[in-house]
Design an enzyme around this catalytic site. Structure first.
Site, PDB file in Angstrom:
ATOM      1  N   PRO A 108      47.542  80.814  43.128  1.00 27.33           N
ATOM      2  CA  PRO A 108      48.605  80.777  44.139  1.00 27.33           C
ATOM      3  C   PRO A 108      49.924  81.334  43.616  1.00 27.33           C
ATOM      4  O   PRO A 108      50.676  81.980  44.349  1.00 27.33           O
ATOM      5  CB  PRO A 108      48.741  79.289  44.463  1.00 27.33           C
ATOM      6  CG  PRO A 108      47.459  78.670  44.041  1.00 27.33           C
ATOM      7  CD  PRO A 108      46.938  79.485  42.914  1.00 27.33           C
ATOM      8  N   ASP A 109      50.214  81.098  42.319  1.00 29.20           N
ATOM      9  CA  ASP A 109      51.460  81.628  41.745  1.00 29.20           C
ATOM     10  C   ASP A 109      51.510  83.149  41.849  1.00 29.20           C
ATOM     11  O   ASP A 109      52.572  83.739  42.066  1.00 29.20           O
ATOM     12  CB  ASP A 109      51.608  81.186  40.272  1.00 29.20           C
ATOM     13  CG  ASP A 109      50.408  81.573  39.406  1.00 29.20           C
ATOM     14  OD1 ASP A 109      49.257  81.551  39.909  1.00 29.20           O
ATOM     15  OD2 ASP A 109      50.614  81.901  38.224  1.00 29.20           O
ATOM     16  N   ARG A 110      50.354  83.783  41.750  1.00 30.93           N
ATOM     17  CA  ARG A 110      50.323  85.251  41.807  1.00 30.93           C
ATOM     18  C   ARG A 110      50.533  85.742  43.243  1.00 30.93           C
ATOM     19  O   ARG A 110      51.221  86.753  43.477  1.00 30.93           O
ATOM     20  CB  ARG A 110      48.991  85.750  41.248  1.00 30.93           C
ATOM     21  CG  ARG A 110      48.719  85.139  39.873  1.00 30.93           C
ATOM     22  CD  ARG A 110      47.380  85.548  39.330  1.00 30.93           C
ATOM     23  NE  ARG A 110      47.405  86.937  38.879  1.00 30.93           N
ATOM     24  CZ  ARG A 110      46.315  87.616  38.553  1.00 30.93           C
ATOM     25  NH1 ARG A 110      45.133  87.040  38.638  1.00 30.93           N
ATOM     26  NH2 ARG A 110      46.413  88.866  38.151  1.00 30.93           N
ATOM     27  N   ASP A 129      54.320  88.026  34.784  1.00 34.06           N
ATOM     28  CA  ASP A 129      54.785  86.638  34.737  1.00 34.06           C
ATOM     29  C   ASP A 129      54.359  86.005  33.410  1.00 34.06           C
ATOM     30  O   ASP A 129      53.175  85.810  33.146  1.00 34.06           O
ATOM     31  CB  ASP A 129      54.186  85.873  35.928  1.00 34.06           C
ATOM     32  CG  ASP A 129      54.777  84.467  36.082  1.00 34.06           C
ATOM     33  OD1 ASP A 129      55.259  83.904  35.078  1.00 34.06           O
ATOM     34  OD2 ASP A 129      54.746  83.935  37.202  1.00 34.06           O
TER      35      ASP A 129
HETATM   36  C1  LIG Z   1      46.147  83.000  35.663  1.00 33.66           C
HETATM   37  C2  LIG Z   1      46.756  81.623  35.842  1.00 33.66           C
HETATM   38  C3  LIG Z   1      46.053  80.635  34.912  1.00 33.66           C
HETATM   39  C4  LIG Z   1      48.248  81.683  35.476  1.00 33.66           C
HETATM   40  O1  LIG Z   1      48.783  80.380  35.550  1.00 33.66           O
HETATM   41  P1  LIG Z   1      50.124  79.914  34.760  1.00 33.66           P
HETATM   42  O2  LIG Z   1      50.185  80.663  33.485  1.00 33.66           O
HETATM   43  O3  LIG Z   1      51.290  80.280  35.658  1.00 33.66           O
HETATM   44  O4  LIG Z   1      49.995  78.447  34.629  1.00 33.66           O
HETATM   45  C5  LIG Z   1      46.657  81.191  37.350  1.00 33.66           C
HETATM   46  O5  LIG Z   1      47.223  82.150  38.162  1.00 33.66           O
HETATM   47  C6  LIG Z   1      45.228  80.941  37.779  1.00 33.66           C
HETATM   48  O6  LIG Z   1      44.677  79.888  37.510  1.00 33.66           O
HETATM   49  N1  LIG Z   1      44.592  81.939  38.461  1.00 33.66           N
HETATM   50  C7  LIG Z   1      43.261  81.846  38.989  1.00 33.66           C
HETATM   51  C8  LIG Z   1      42.478  83.111  38.792  1.00 33.66           C
HETATM   52  C9  LIG Z   1      43.108  84.371  39.374  1.00 33.66           C
HETATM   53  O7  LIG Z   1      44.312  84.425  39.651  1.00 33.66           O
HETATM   54  O8  LIG Z   1      42.366  85.362  39.565  1.00 33.66           O
HETATM   55  K   LIG Z   2      53.594  80.978  36.680  1.00 33.37           K
END
Ligand SMILES: CC(C)(COP(=O)(O)O)[C@@H](O)C(=O)NCCC(=O)O
Ligand SMILES: [K+]
Ligand SMILES: Nc1ncnc2c1ncn2[C@@H]1O[C@H](COP(=O)(O)OP(=O)(O)O)[C@@H](O)[C@H]1O
Length: 259
Positions: A108-110, A129
């Site tokens: 979700p952050d992405r 990020d």
């Molecule tokens: C890649 C991440 C672990 C980054 O999370 P963060 O470093 O912000 O905690 C997160 O966006 C995530 O769990 N993504 C799921 C898989 C994907 O985005 O394809």
């Molecule tokens: K993040």
């Protein structure tokens, strides 16, 4: 007022928006055991300190840690009497659907970074990020998230060295002036720092090579400024890009009559 919560694997950021601007941004470590009551005590104490009234009537959450959602939902319900929007859940609308392989659940952050980036800088972006992981999010011409790259985070790499090698200490990342280290700590710092500069340069160059038009590189996350190399790695640094994206998504849902 809107409470926007950006929960990463390491830290959780709470930010209060009064309809015009963010009034303050607070950070706590991410722990899924933390209860709604604990969040409230922490939040109300700090808001009092900043002399910000606690009249929150809307909450939006983005989290890379699914287990925190339960207690954050209770926080919104019990203390602010509202149902939060949770990015990635079907009930939270996004301005553009991601274009990725079927069945892929994008962090979700992405998705939020793509929305925030598109609103501030337009399309054809790479958002870098620097979180627990270092992610590269590609934002198309129309603002859709269309893929990217996931690399190990900076502190994670240093921690992995320390944990896997008996003689390597825990060290913090800094920018070394030289690459040839003359002690163990300097060697480790050079490996991670210059290794990361190379990683960012190579990955952004390869993404640009695969993409069919010019792109802007936007960086975010606490460690991004450390890796700025003049103007050669990124075009912009935007500390609050994720929080900004959350606000845009909340407004979009309101415009659509969804909240
Ligand atoms: C890649 C991440 C672990 C980054 O999370 P963060 O470093 O912000 O905690 C997160 O966006 C995530 O769990 N993504 C799921 C898989 C994907 O985005 O394809
Ligand atoms: K993040
Ligand atoms: N301003 C900063 N200076 C130094 N280290 C930072 C800073 N901000 C975050 N970090 C570190 O960077 C890593 C990623 O943090 P953060 O961006 O909060 O990750 P996430 O979004 O995945 O929770 C963590 O190890 C954190 O301690």
């Amino acid at each position: 007022m809107l409470l926007a919560i950006d929960c990463g694997n390491t830290n959780t950021v709470f930010s209060i928006h009064d309809g015009e601007k963010f009034l303050c941004t607070l950070r706590t470590s991410t722990e899924h055991q933390r209860t709604a009551d604990q969040y409230y005590v922490w939040l109300s104490t700090l808001l009092e300190h900043h002399r910000i009234p606690l009249d929150i009537d809307a909450v939006i959450i983005s989290t890379t840690v699914p287990r925190v959602v339960f207690n954050l939902r209770v926080l919104a319900d019990r203390y602010f009497n509202c149902r939060p929007l949770v990015v990635g859940k079907p009930e939270c609308l996004l301005p553009r659907a991601p274009r990725v392989d079927e069945g892929t659940v994008v962090g979700p952050d992405r998705l939020v970074n793509a929305v925030g980036g598109f609103d501030r800088y337009g399309g054809n972006l790479i958002v870098v990020d620097f979180g627990t992981a270092t992610t590269f999010d590609v934002v198309a011409d129309d603002g859709a998230y269309v893929g990217g790259v996931i690399a190990p985070g900076v502190n994670l790499s240093l921690q992995a060295l320390h944990e896997a090698a008996a003689a390597l200490p825990h060290v913090d990342v800094t920018k070394p002036q030289k690459v040839i280290g003359t002690n163990t700590v300097a060697c480790m710092q050079a490996g991670v720092f210059w290794g990361y500069v190379g990683l960012v340069r190579e990955i952004t160059a390869r993404i640009k090579g695969e993409y069919d038009r010019p792109m802007k590189v936007i960086s975010t996350g606490g460690l991004a400024p450390l890796f700025a190399q003049g103007d050669t790695l990124y075009d912009e640094f935007d500390e609050f890009l994720t929080i900004h994206g959350l606000r845009i998504i909340y407004d979009y849902n309101r415009e659509q009559g969804n909240v």
